[in-house]
Design a protein around this motif. Structure first.
Motif, PDB file in Angstrom:
ATOM      1  N   GLY A  18       1.863   4.896 -10.279  1.00 52.87           N
ATOM      2  CA  GLY A  18       0.707   4.332  -9.596  1.00 52.87           C
ATOM      3  C   GLY A  18       0.346   2.926 -10.002  1.00 52.87           C
ATOM      4  N   ALA A  59      -3.579   3.775   2.741  1.00 56.30           N
ATOM      5  CA  ALA A  59      -2.172   4.040   2.415  1.00 56.30           C
ATOM      6  C   ALA A  59      -1.764   5.423   2.907  1.00 56.30           C
ATOM      7  CB  ALA A  59      -1.955   3.923   0.915  1.00 56.30           C
ATOM      8  N   THR A  60      -2.680   6.394   2.765  1.00 58.92           N
ATOM      9  CA  THR A  60      -2.376   7.743   3.233  1.00 58.92           C
ATOM     10  C   THR A  60      -2.031   7.719   4.713  1.00 58.92           C
ATOM     11  OG1 THR A  60      -4.043   8.508   1.691  1.00 58.92           O
ATOM     12  CG2 THR A  60      -3.208  10.110   3.256  1.00 58.92           C
ATOM     13  N   TRP A 112       1.236   4.072  -2.960  1.00 59.11           N
ATOM     14  CA  TRP A 112       0.892   5.466  -2.644  1.00 59.11           C
ATOM     15  C   TRP A 112       2.025   6.401  -3.076  1.00 59.11           C
ATOM     16  CZ3 TRP A 112       2.182   9.915  -0.175  1.00 59.11           C
ATOM     17  CH2 TRP A 112       1.121  10.815   0.119  1.00 59.11           C
ATOM     18  N   ARG A 113       3.241   5.997  -2.764  1.00 58.82           N
ATOM     19  CA  ARG A 113       4.386   6.845  -3.108  1.00 58.82           C
ATOM     20  C   ARG A 113       4.567   6.940  -4.611  1.00 58.82           C
ATOM     21  NH1 ARG A 113       6.243   4.208   1.470  1.00 58.82           N
ATOM     22  NH2 ARG A 113       6.524   5.644   3.240  1.00 58.82           N
ATOM     23  N   LEU A 142       0.838  -1.209   0.000  1.00 57.31           N
ATOM     24  CA  LEU A 142       0.000   0.000   0.000  1.00 57.31           C
ATOM     25  C   LEU A 142       0.870   1.256   0.000  1.00 57.31           C
ATOM     26  CD1 LEU A 142      -2.861  -0.869   2.526  1.00 57.31           C
ATOM     27  CD2 LEU A 142      -2.997  -0.740   0.043  1.00 57.31           C
ATOM     28  N   LEU A 168      -3.969   1.256  -6.559  1.00 54.85           N
ATOM     29  CA  LEU A 168      -4.795   1.450  -5.359  1.00 54.85           C
ATOM     30  C   LEU A 168      -6.230   1.759  -5.745  1.00 54.85           C
ATOM     31  CD1 LEU A 168      -2.498   3.781  -3.225  1.00 54.85           C
ATOM     32  CD2 LEU A 168      -3.047   1.404  -2.741  1.00 54.85           C
ATOM     33  N   ARG A 213      -6.374   3.777  -0.996  1.00 52.43           N
ATOM     34  CA  ARG A 213      -5.652   5.038  -0.914  1.00 52.43           C
ATOM     35  C   ARG A 213      -5.787   5.637   0.496  1.00 52.43           C
ATOM     36  NH1 ARG A 213      -7.508   7.075  -5.512  1.00 52.43           N
ATOM     37  NH2 ARG A 213      -6.032   5.743  -6.599  1.00 52.43           N
ATOM     38  N   GLU A 225       2.104   6.881  -6.732  1.00 57.88           N
ATOM     39  CA  GLU A 225       1.090   7.849  -7.158  1.00 57.88           C
ATOM     40  C   GLU A 225       1.570   9.269  -6.924  1.00 57.88           C
ATOM     41  OE1 GLU A 225      -2.680   7.192  -5.375  1.00 57.88           O
ATOM     42  OE2 GLU A 225      -3.190   5.514  -6.693  1.00 57.88           O
ATOM     43  N   GLU A 226       2.257   9.440  -5.762  1.00 57.51           N
ATOM     44  CA  GLU A 226       2.784  10.761  -5.421  1.00 57.51           C
ATOM     45  C   GLU A 226       3.709  11.272  -6.529  1.00 57.51           C
ATOM     46  OE1 GLU A 226       5.376  10.818  -2.055  1.00 57.51           O
ATOM     47  OE2 GLU A 226       4.586  12.707  -1.286  1.00 57.51           O
TER      48      GLU A 226
END
Lengths: 258, 450, 428
Positions: C320, C368-369, C312-313, C308, C360, C365, C315-316
């Motif tokens: 993704g 994960a956040t 997430w990272r 997760l 995700l 998400r 996607e950052e």
């Protein structure tokens, strides 16, 4: 983002990511440390901060949950000839049927080797070591008849008889008399002037400046380490003794429970 | 045997001189085998037991010996199944050895995988494996061609069933044990005294420990036939524990334990040969027990008597110092330097009888003389001694007030307790520390203490 | 297998005896004095022998008194030798009980012509024959059952009466003393109980197997519960089961191999051992299997959360999507465990699969956040308290993030960016 801390091959003791847990309670967590060569180093920290555990983990006496320790760039197993250990006085039974000289010759056993008897030269070395701590008059005294401080000096002599390069001492100053304290300090400075590395678990903040050149402030992790002048500051001490970092202990305890 | 004894008849028929000579010279084959065998056993057990005791493993050895029973039964069954007669001693002993080791491993396993402590681990292994052994033994009796008679003998021991070969085995084992101990004395000393230090030095402590327990298992196994598994542990621990009261050196302790073990074996073997209905194993253990009581009482190292004597001596020295101090303090206040018993009684809270007894002792030592029917006086010698004692006492008082922050009203009693146990060198240090004149004044009024 | 009333009574007597032993046994195990039970049960023999030689009869009262007296003497001598003679507790026990036992054997042998104390009886007890010993007559109840029930009830009574005293003296003798409860009184009370119980049980299961009854069920119970009171309940239950199981296996298992049967007392001891091993494996808290299972599930949890966090990272940074093989390389674990973790994440609706890449979901998400947030907050926290090891922050935080509870996170404080300069995401 990920930085690997490398082991320094010149450092007498290089500790990397060391974690130790007793009965699921973490005592040390992710300790990273290079110990400088030829210095007198005190490990200082509150009760339960893992001071003794740190040196025990270095010597493979307690199981490591994770992490690596290198002695001059090699594993402890390969380098153990270089290491001497002065355990806490309470760790043995002082009613044991043996005299002071007998205890000190134990420091020579690994040089003597399997199955061979103790040689004359070993007794001589043991006597020299006793002499250095001012205990030669008590060589034939049964160990239970020695005072606490004298017992401590016998332990110190045993480590000296090993004639190694790195010395680990577990609270050698704990409740000893003035004469013993003086003898230990003298031995420490002798060792330093002959270039040995000495790591001492120490509990008395008052004497750190006087006795040691370097200090490691420990509270589950290394708070700070370096020369006494730079590191032994009120601010760092406050950090070290400012109570357990409850949040971190809680998290690490949960981790260990898994 | 003799059928018509009444219950109250506990008479033991004494052996004749001829019988005694016959037994002592080991003339008879059976006696010879048993006595020599148990002597060898006692020696070996004393030697190994010394390290066992120093390693604090007495009860582990007990569990070990109980755990041998299923091994004996299984070995018997296997040998019968293979067509043997089942009672081959060597086979049985191998089975016993294997299960003894399993027992020790099980104890270590329970201790490491659960939160149970040593005592429970030992108890579990001991009782469960012994129970298993009894079950298997019962089953073994039903084997078609097995003759189990005598297997029970391993439980309580049956020395009478020993033959020359068995005694020889015991002798060889004793010799082997002595050699191994001679070779590994240094290593095992390290193991028992300071395991961690040895580990740091690189000695394989675990294997040394295993080897020691294997030795214990071997000795236990050879003890089974004569002493039995319930009592085998006694042979290991009693001589070694008794030896501790005689010496403070490990080498002499080994020798003493071996001698005590050997002597117990000899006396036990002879007693059971001389007196009817005396089972060898239990008798040996009882004799070991006597050795223990004897050592416990008269042994020069921490024996009961020696400790009493030291205590009495100390008490005597203390009361001597007290009376000297009292005489000094009383005569300090008078012109004539004379004092009566009543005055001393007033100063110290002693009875008149104690005081006159102490005064008579002082007189004997030429510390005090009687000057009249009622009055006494310190002699010159007594004066010197008393002034030394008083000086010590007052130095301590001053030290305690100035350095240890103790109230002047309490200081007398505290100084009292300390001064008697500390030597001259400490007094010298005290003088240095306090830089006091020859004799400090008492910080509290003399004679008002409790 | 042929069942008769005799078998029923054997189980009843065995269960009563075992349950009675379990009561003092529980306290012995808790006080780490299990082997005291062993020592005392051995010295029943000299007690009985002395009583016999003195009275000249097999009077049960005399034998009880004799054995209890010798049992107490044992406890007393062990203590005395230990403190006066500077002998370690174990050695002291070993010396006292072997010498007394040897003394008992010699006495028995001396009296062998007049006594019918059979050495076998010392070992096995006489539970198989208990049915035939019916005294007082006519009740249809064997004497063994009466003796053992009296013992059980007496033990229950004593423990209930001194429940809190036993509890406090076992846990903290100093505290007990400060409250006016004499630990030495409780010690000798326990020793009396142990000795009495050992005498009563001696006849049923023999002197050495009493030890199994004393120690093994309470030790087993110790692996099952953390509560003082429940230890008694579990010990008694376990010992009853062991008694039944013991007799059943004694009369059945040997018959499978063509033998008629074996010693019930021995089999009962073995049964207690079998129960111990079973509990050792399957106990919910202390058992080996559950511990293994817990470790495994934590490992999968960590991998799940690592996936997760990784996604997430990514996607950052505007990516993704990832293949399982890429994930396993980035996390540093096997592809198989990543696939397993992905499946379990999918079941929770945290990830979805497009083509063969994973990404995700909305729900994933959110989780994960939270993970990344606590990771970066930990970095801030560690940086503040242990400033010198910045190079380790990430490594340390990535282990801490998996154990962070909501309460911990709220205590970690607030920060905009982590020490590496990445923003700390807000909770959604």
């Amino acid at each position: 983002m990920k930085v690997e801390a490398g082991h320094s091959p010149t450092s007498p003791v290089s500790i990397h990511d060391l974690t130790v847990a007793y009965n699921r309670k973490p005592v040390l967590w992710d300790v990273d440390l290079d110990i400088p060569e030829g210095k007198l180093i005190a490990i200082v920290g509150p009760n339960g901060a893992g001071k003794s555990t740190l040196i025990k983990a270095v010597m493979d006496l307690v199981p490591k949950a994770s992490g690596k320790v290198m002695i001059y760039g090699n594993t402890f197993k390969k380098q153990r000839k270089l290491v001497s250990y002065v355990p806490q006085r309470e760790s043995v039974d002082w009613d044991f049927p043996i005299d002071a000289l007998g205890v000190v010759t134990m420091g020579r056993y690994s040089r003597i080797g399997w199955c061979k008897p103790v040689r004359k030269i070993d007794y001589k070395r043991a006597m020299d070591a006793l002499e250095r701590v001012g205990m030669s008059d008590y060589a034939r005294r049964q160990i239970s008849q020695l005072s606490g401080g004298q017992q401590q000096r016998v332990f110190l002599a045993r480590a000296l008889a090993q004639d190694s390069t790195i010395y680990f001492m577990d609270e050698p100053f704990a409740s000893v008399d003035a004469a013993t304290e003086k003898a230990i300090v003298k031995v420490l400075s002798d060792l330093r002037s002959s270039g040995k590395t000495v790591v001492v678990v120490h509990h008395d903040l008052q004497t750190v400046r006087e006795y040691f050149s370097h200090v490691i402030l420990l509270n589950m992790r290394v708070v700070a380490h370096g020369r006494v002048e730079d590191i032994f500051t009120e601010e760092n001490l406050k950090k070290t003794y400012g109570g357990r970092l409850t949040l971190l202990s809680e998290a690490v305890e949960r981790m260990a429970r898994h | 045997m003799i059928a018509n004894h009444s219950i109250s008849d506990s008479r033991v028929s004494l052996p004749s001189l001829e019988q005694i000579v016959q037994v002592l010279t080991l003339e008879e084959y059976n006696t010879r085998v048993v006595v020599l065998g148990v002597m060898a056993l006692g020696t070996a057990a004393g030697l190994v037991g010394t390290f066992l005791i120093l390693r604090r493993r007495a009860l582990t050895a007990d569990a070990l010996s109980h755990a041998t029973l299923p091994g004996i039964a299984i070995a018997f069954m296997v040998m019968v199944a293979l067509g043997g007669e089942g009672k081959n001693l060597l086979g049985l002993l191998i089975g016993a050895f294997v299960f003894g080791c399993i027992g020790v491993l099980a104890i270590l396993g329970i201790r490491h995988t659960t939160r149970l402590k040593d005592d429970a681990a030992i108890g579990i292994v001991l009782s469960v494996l012994f129970g298993l052994g009894l079950c298997l033994l019962r089953i073994a009796t039903e084997l078609p061609n097995g003759n189990t008679a005598g297997l029970n003998g391993f439980i309580f021991g049956k020395a009478a069933s020993m033959v020359a070969n068995d005694a020889l085995t015991m002798g060889v084992v004793a010799l082997g044990v002595a050699i191994v101990i001679g070779i590994l004395r240094k290593e095992w000393t390290l193991l028992c005294f300071d395991e961690k230090f040895g580990a740091v030095q690189g000695w394989p402590m675990l294997w040394l420990d295993v080897l020691l327990m294997a030795m214990v298992a071997i000795v236990t196994v050879i003890a089974l036939q004569s002493v039995g598994l319930v009592l085998a542990v006694a042979m290991l621990i009693i001589p070694a524990t008794s030896a501790r009261y005689w010496t403070t050196k490990i080498s002499s302790m080994l020798i003493a334990a071996a001698i005590i073990g050997c002597l117990s074996g000899w006396l036990g073997g002879i007693t059971s040969a001389l007196i009817p209905r005396m089972p060898t194993g239990p008798i040996i253990v009882l004799i070991c027990g006597f050795w223990f009581i004897f050592s416990f009482i008269v042994g020069p190292v921490d024996g009961l008597i020696i400790r009493q004597i030291t205590r009495l001596r100390l008490n005597r020295r203390i009361s001597m110092q007290h009376i000297l101090r009292a005489m000094w303090e009383v005569s300090e206040d008078t012109e004539t330097s004379q004092f009566s018993i009543e005055e001393i009684v007033y100063v110290r809270s002693w009875s008149k009888r104690t005081v006159s007894k102490l005064l008579r002792r002082c007189e004997k030592l030429h510390f005090a003389t009687r000057v009249s029917a009622k009055n006494w006086r310190l002699t010159q010698k007594g004066s010197a001694e008393a002034s030394r004692v008083v000086r010590n006492h007052r130095l301590w008082e001053v030290y305690l007030i100035t350095h240890a922050d103790i109230a002047p009203t309490h200081v007398d009693r505290d100084a009292d307790m300390i001064e008697h146990v500390l030597g001259r060198d400490l007094v010298a240090k005290l003088e240095l520390l306090l830089e006091t004149p020859a004799l400090p004044k008492s910080p509290h009024p003399v004679g008002e203490q409790q | 297998m042929s069942w008769s009333i005799i078998d029923t009574w054997i189980i009843i007597i065995g269960a009563l005896c075992a349950a009675g032993c379990a009561i003092p046994g529980t306290i012995l195990v808790l006080r780490r004095m299990s082997m005291m039970g062993d020592a005392i049960s051995h010295t029943v023999l000299p007690g009985i022998a002395i009583a016999f030689l003195v009275t000249g009869s097999r009077d049960p009262t005399a034998m009880l008194i004799g054995s209890v007296a010798v049992g107490l003497l044992t406890a007393f001598l062990i203590q005395g030798i230990q403190s006066l003679g500077k002998v370690e507790a174990g050695a002291s026990m070993g010396i006292v009980f072997t010498v007394l036992f040897a003394f008992g054997l010699v006495l028995m042998r001396q009296a062998v012509d007049h006594v019918d104390i059979d050495p076998d009886c010392v070992l096995y007890g006489s539970i198989e024959l208990a049915w035939f010993d019916q005294e007082p007559d006519g009740l249809g109840i064997p004497r063994g059952a009466i003796v053992n029930s009296v013992m059980l009830l007496a033990n229950l009574f004593v423990v209930l009466l001194f429940y809190k005293e036993f509890k406090i003296t076992s846990f903290d003798p100093a505290l007990a003393k400060s409250q006016g409860i004499q630990p030495s009184f409780m010690h000798y009370l326990l020793m009396t109980m142990t000795a009495t119980t050992a005498v009563a049980a001696f006849e049923t299961v023999g002197s050495i197997l009493v030890v199994a009854m004393f120690i093994v069920p309470p030790a087993t119970a110790y692996l099952l519960t953390n509560r003082f009171g429940m230890m008694f309940v579990f010990s008694i239950a376990l010992s009853i089961v062991a008694a039944a199981l013991g007799h059943l296996s004694a009369i059945t298992i040997p018959t499978w191999f063509g033998f008629s049967g074996t010693s019930t007392a021995g089999a009962m001891a073995v049964a207690t051992g079998v129960l111990f091993i079973v509990v050792l494996l399957v106990s919910p808290n202390q058992g080996m299997i559950s511990r293994l299972w817990r470790r495994l599930s934590v490992r999968i949890l960590v991998i799940r959360e690592d996936i997760l966090g990784l996604l997430w990272r990514l996607e950052e940074r505007g990516q993704g999507k990832m293949l399982p093989i890429q994930l396993s390389e980035a996390i540093g674990t096997t592809e198989l465990s990543v696939r397993m973790a992905l499946l379990s994440l999918k079941k929770r609706g945290s990830v979805s699969k497009t083509a063969s890449s994973w990404s995700l979901t909305e729900r994933g998400r959110t989780n994960a956040t939270k993970l990344v947030r606590s990771h970066r907050l930990w970095e801030v926290y560690l940086d503040k308290h242990f400033p010198q090891d910045t190079h380790q922050l990430h490594h340390a935080a990535s282990r801490l993030e998996h154990v962070t509870t909501d309460a911990m996170e709220s205590n970690l404080g607030h920060a905009e960016v982590d020490p590496h300069g990445s923003p700390v995401p807000d909770e959604e």
